[in-house]
Design a protein around this motif. Structure first.
Motif, PDB file in Angstrom:
ATOM      1  N   LYS A 250      23.746 -40.069 -49.192  1.00  0.00           N
ATOM      2  CA  LYS A 250      24.763 -39.325 -49.939  1.00  0.00           C
ATOM      3  C   LYS A 250      25.892 -40.232 -50.423  1.00  0.00           C
ATOM      4  CE  LYS A 250      23.990 -35.198 -47.039  1.00  0.00           C
ATOM      5  NZ  LYS A 250      23.065 -35.854 -46.083  1.00  0.00           N
ATOM      6  N   LEU A 252      30.207 -39.835 -51.186  1.00  0.00           N
ATOM      7  CA  LEU A 252      31.408 -39.020 -51.062  1.00  0.00           C
ATOM      8  C   LEU A 252      32.531 -39.671 -51.864  1.00  0.00           C
ATOM      9  CD1 LEU A 252      33.142 -36.738 -49.780  1.00  0.00           C
ATOM     10  CD2 LEU A 252      33.588 -38.329 -47.877  1.00  0.00           C
ATOM     11  N   THR A 254      36.615 -39.067 -52.827  1.00  0.00           N
ATOM     12  CA  THR A 254      37.828 -38.288 -52.598  1.00  0.00           C
ATOM     13  C   THR A 254      38.739 -38.362 -53.820  1.00  0.00           C
ATOM     14  OG1 THR A 254      38.882 -40.178 -51.506  1.00  0.00           O
ATOM     15  CG2 THR A 254      37.708 -38.603 -50.107  1.00  0.00           C
ATOM     16  N   LEU A 285      29.026 -35.640 -53.140  1.00  0.00           N
ATOM     17  CA  LEU A 285      30.075 -34.683 -52.810  1.00  0.00           C
ATOM     18  C   LEU A 285      31.402 -35.242 -53.305  1.00  0.00           C
ATOM     19  CD1 LEU A 285      27.864 -34.775 -50.239  1.00  0.00           C
ATOM     20  CD2 LEU A 285      29.249 -32.786 -49.597  1.00  0.00           C
ATOM     21  N   GLU A 287      35.688 -34.460 -54.008  1.00  0.00           N
ATOM     22  CA  GLU A 287      36.851 -33.617 -53.780  1.00  0.00           C
ATOM     23  C   GLU A 287      37.356 -33.107 -55.130  1.00  0.00           C
ATOM     24  OE1 GLU A 287      41.107 -33.736 -51.346  1.00  0.00           O
ATOM     25  OE2 GLU A 287      40.104 -35.616 -51.893  1.00  0.00           O
ATOM     26  N   PRO A 368      29.931 -27.400 -50.083  1.00  0.00           N
ATOM     27  CA  PRO A 368      29.410 -28.649 -49.515  1.00  0.00           C
ATOM     28  C   PRO A 368      28.308 -28.446 -48.489  1.00  0.00           C
ATOM     29  CG  PRO A 368      31.570 -28.147 -48.605  1.00  0.00           C
ATOM     30  CD  PRO A 368      31.333 -27.166 -49.723  1.00  0.00           C
ATOM     31  N   TRP A 387      33.747 -30.914 -52.287  1.00  0.00           N
ATOM     32  CA  TRP A 387      34.074 -31.255 -50.889  1.00  0.00           C
ATOM     33  C   TRP A 387      35.582 -31.162 -50.708  1.00  0.00           C
ATOM     34  CZ3 TRP A 387      37.157 -35.011 -48.636  1.00  0.00           C
ATOM     35  CH2 TRP A 387      37.010 -35.178 -47.249  1.00  0.00           C
ATOM     36  N   THR A 393      33.621 -33.695 -41.937  1.00  0.00           N
ATOM     37  CA  THR A 393      32.431 -34.543 -41.947  1.00  0.00           C
ATOM     38  C   THR A 393      31.130 -33.769 -41.765  1.00  0.00           C
ATOM     39  OG1 THR A 393      32.617 -34.932 -39.560  1.00  0.00           O
ATOM     40  CG2 THR A 393      33.756 -36.493 -41.012  1.00  0.00           C
ATOM     41  N   LEU A 396      28.258 -34.018 -44.201  1.00  0.00           N
ATOM     42  CA  LEU A 396      27.771 -35.381 -44.392  1.00  0.00           C
ATOM     43  C   LEU A 396      26.893 -35.849 -43.239  1.00  0.00           C
ATOM     44  CD1 LEU A 396      31.228 -36.657 -45.592  1.00  0.00           C
ATOM     45  CD2 LEU A 396      29.235 -36.287 -47.047  1.00  0.00           C
ATOM     46  N   LEU A 402      25.562 -43.524 -46.357  1.00  0.00           N
ATOM     47  CA  LEU A 402      26.639 -42.771 -46.986  1.00  0.00           C
ATOM     48  C   LEU A 402      27.547 -43.759 -47.701  1.00  0.00           C
ATOM     49  CD1 LEU A 402      28.279 -40.174 -47.457  1.00  0.00           C
ATOM     50  CD2 LEU A 402      29.459 -40.643 -45.289  1.00  0.00           C
ATOM     51  N   VAL A 404      30.974 -44.288 -49.615  1.00  0.00           N
ATOM     52  CA  VAL A 404      32.256 -43.598 -49.604  1.00  0.00           C
ATOM     53  C   VAL A 404      33.218 -44.295 -50.546  1.00  0.00           C
ATOM     54  CG1 VAL A 404      34.162 -42.758 -48.185  1.00  0.00           C
ATOM     55  CG2 VAL A 404      31.871 -42.968 -47.193  1.00  0.00           C
TER      56      VAL A 404
END
Length: 489
Positions: A250, A252, A254, A285, A287, A368, A387, A393, A396, A402, A404
């Motif tokens: 995945k 992520l 933010t 995912l 934010e 999510p 997300w 978490t 995830l 992952l 990030v």
């Protein structure tokens, strides 16, 4: 009609061919090779031969692996040059020829740097060499949990064969069951290992039917098996088998970073290496509102052309039409209720030359923890989800890699600490990135090795005059100063 390529078993006494054979087809449906399938009795005899054999000394193993890197990438093996081998793998697996070439280099690099890779996983307190005179302080020994290691190989990507080479470096004898989908890479690799110094009783290739395959695992001390979630569930509680299942990798992002700056990395993570590996990203995912990212990602992926796998520009995987249609049907069933940005009407693009390209799919989900976030399909398919910090978490979890993109160091720490996230990559590092010595799903040696104490009396005490102990024969009065110097062969 072209003559079929014979792919014989490689047993402890050399080549072995049976009347029971399995046809190997390319993506157009054409027959390419005949793979020998060995019977249960042959498996039992071969595994017994591996158990009786002695491993090469450590330095010889490492030197042989280094030679394998050259042999694998330059020599003619089984009557085929490197270019011919890569062409065949591309035709059979449907991977773009460029990805096959890079996989070849990944395997060679793993063999070349085998010593480095295994030492990265060794506990710092463990001795490296029994004969090292410097190791005279109390320490630990790093030893094998067994002698024979079995591998049920994957057929989705040639580079999976880079991992099990570490078992040879550690002194295991290895029995490899190839995938019937793509048996050419393991066949060439075992041939290269044998041509580079490993004896026939050190590494074997045992093609079998599914029923006989379990016999290889039963006869080995330890095993590693690739497969889907069913394989993971089957061996979850078996301490002698290491299952390698879906990666569900995945990304992520933010709100404190600009996702536009990471779009190249996202695209590469989804489609790089053909989009078929467990390390390819299957969910993103973000934010905030996921729609702008989903739109931009779908536009980039839609621009990738549908090409034959032997085209140097090919990025997308190709399958036989029937197989591709089955994957498409599964996608459409899983995507029910989502917002399709790409692939909502299907992903199969049949080629004039035969076979079908599996084109990328991008679907947006509304939360999510949507079920689709954990769905991994064998082509570039990605689910885009919102997300928030409130979600934490939890969405995830159960992630192999992952990536990030964030400035929040506390969040990074939480994700690194999450037990079910195997690897965390930060910034512009695609999820399929690989380097020898970096854990894949932990170090393989975490499974293959253990530490133990090896205790000796100090030398000055050994030279001292004998003193009679108590009548019960206990060691009262002896020095307890000890040393531990043994390591893996």
């Amino acid at each position: 009609m072209n003559e079929l390529i014979p792919l014989d078993a490689l047993g402890a006494d050399g080549l072995y061919r049976t009347r029971t054979r399995q046809r190997v087809h390319d993506v157009t449906g054409g027959e390419v090779a005949e793979l020998t399938l060995v019977p249960r009795l042959f498996v039992a005899r071969t595994m017994s031969a591996l158990r009786r054999a002695r491993s090469l000394p450590a330095d010889e193993r490492i030197a042989a692996l280094a030679r394998t890197a050259t042999t694998f990438t330059t020599a003619g093996i089984n009557g085929h040059s490197l270019a011919q081998y890569q062409d065949i793998v591309s035709r059979v697996s449907g991977m773009g020829i460029s990805a096959v070439r890079s996989s070849t280099e990944m395997i060679a690099e793993a063999a070349r740097l085998a010593r480095h890779s295994v030492l990265q996983g060794r506990p710092v307190g463990a001795a490296g060499d029994l004969s090292d005179p410097a190791r005279r302080d109390p320490t630990a020994a790093w030893t094998r949990r067994g002698d024979v290691f079995a591998v049920h190989a994957a057929g989705n990507h040639p580079a999976t064969h880079a991992l099990w080479l570490e078992a040879l470096a550690l002194g295991y004898r290895v029995a490899l069951r190839p995938s019937g989908r793509e048996p050419f890479t393991p066949h060439r690799l075992v041939g290269a290992l044998r041509a580079s110094g490993f004896g026939d009783d050190q590494v074997v290739l045992l093609p079998t039917d599914h029923e006989t395959a379990d016999e290889i695992l039963r006869e080995a001390d330890l095993g590693m098996v690739y497969g889907g979630q069913d394989v993971v569930d089957k061996y979850r509680n078996d301490t002698h088998v290491l299952p390698q299942g879906p990666g569900r990798s995945k990304i992520l992002i933010t709100a404190d970073v600009d996702w536009h700056e990471h779009l190249d990395t996202i695209v590469d993570s989804v489609v790089g290496q053909g989009g078929t590996a467990c390390t390819n990203a299957t969910a993103v995912l973000i934010e905030g509102d996921p729609a702008p990212l989903a739109r931009a990602l779908s536009e980039r992926l839609a621009a990738i052309p549908s090409l034959s796998p032997q085209d140097d520009r090919a990025l997308l995987p190709v399958r036989p039409v029937r197989s591709a249609r089955a994957v498409e049907e599964l996608l459409l069933s899983k995507a029910a209720g989502t917002r399709p940005w790409l692939g909502g009407d299907g992903v199969v693009d049949e080629l004039p030359s035969g076979g079908a390209v599996l084109r990328p799919a991008v679907h947006q989900v509304d939360r999510p923890d949507a079920e689709q976030v954990g769905v991994e399909l064998p082509f570039p398919c990605v689910w885009v989800a919102p997300w928030s910090y409130e979600a934490g978490t939890s969405p995830l979890r159960n992630t192999l890699v992952l990536n990030v993109a964030t400035r929040d160091e506390r969040l990074i720490g939480d994700l690194v600490s999450e037990p079910t996230v195997a690897n965390v990559y930060l910034g512009r590092r695609p999820t399929h990135w690989y380097a020898p010595g970096v854990p894949h799903d932990g170090y393989l040696s975490d499974f293959l090795m253990r530490t133990k104490a090896v205790v000796r009396e100090a030398r000055d005490q050994e030279r001292a005059p004998h003193r009679a102990g108590p009548a019960d024969g206990s060691s009262q009065g002896r020095s307890r100063r000890s040393i531990t110097t043994h390591a893996a062969e």
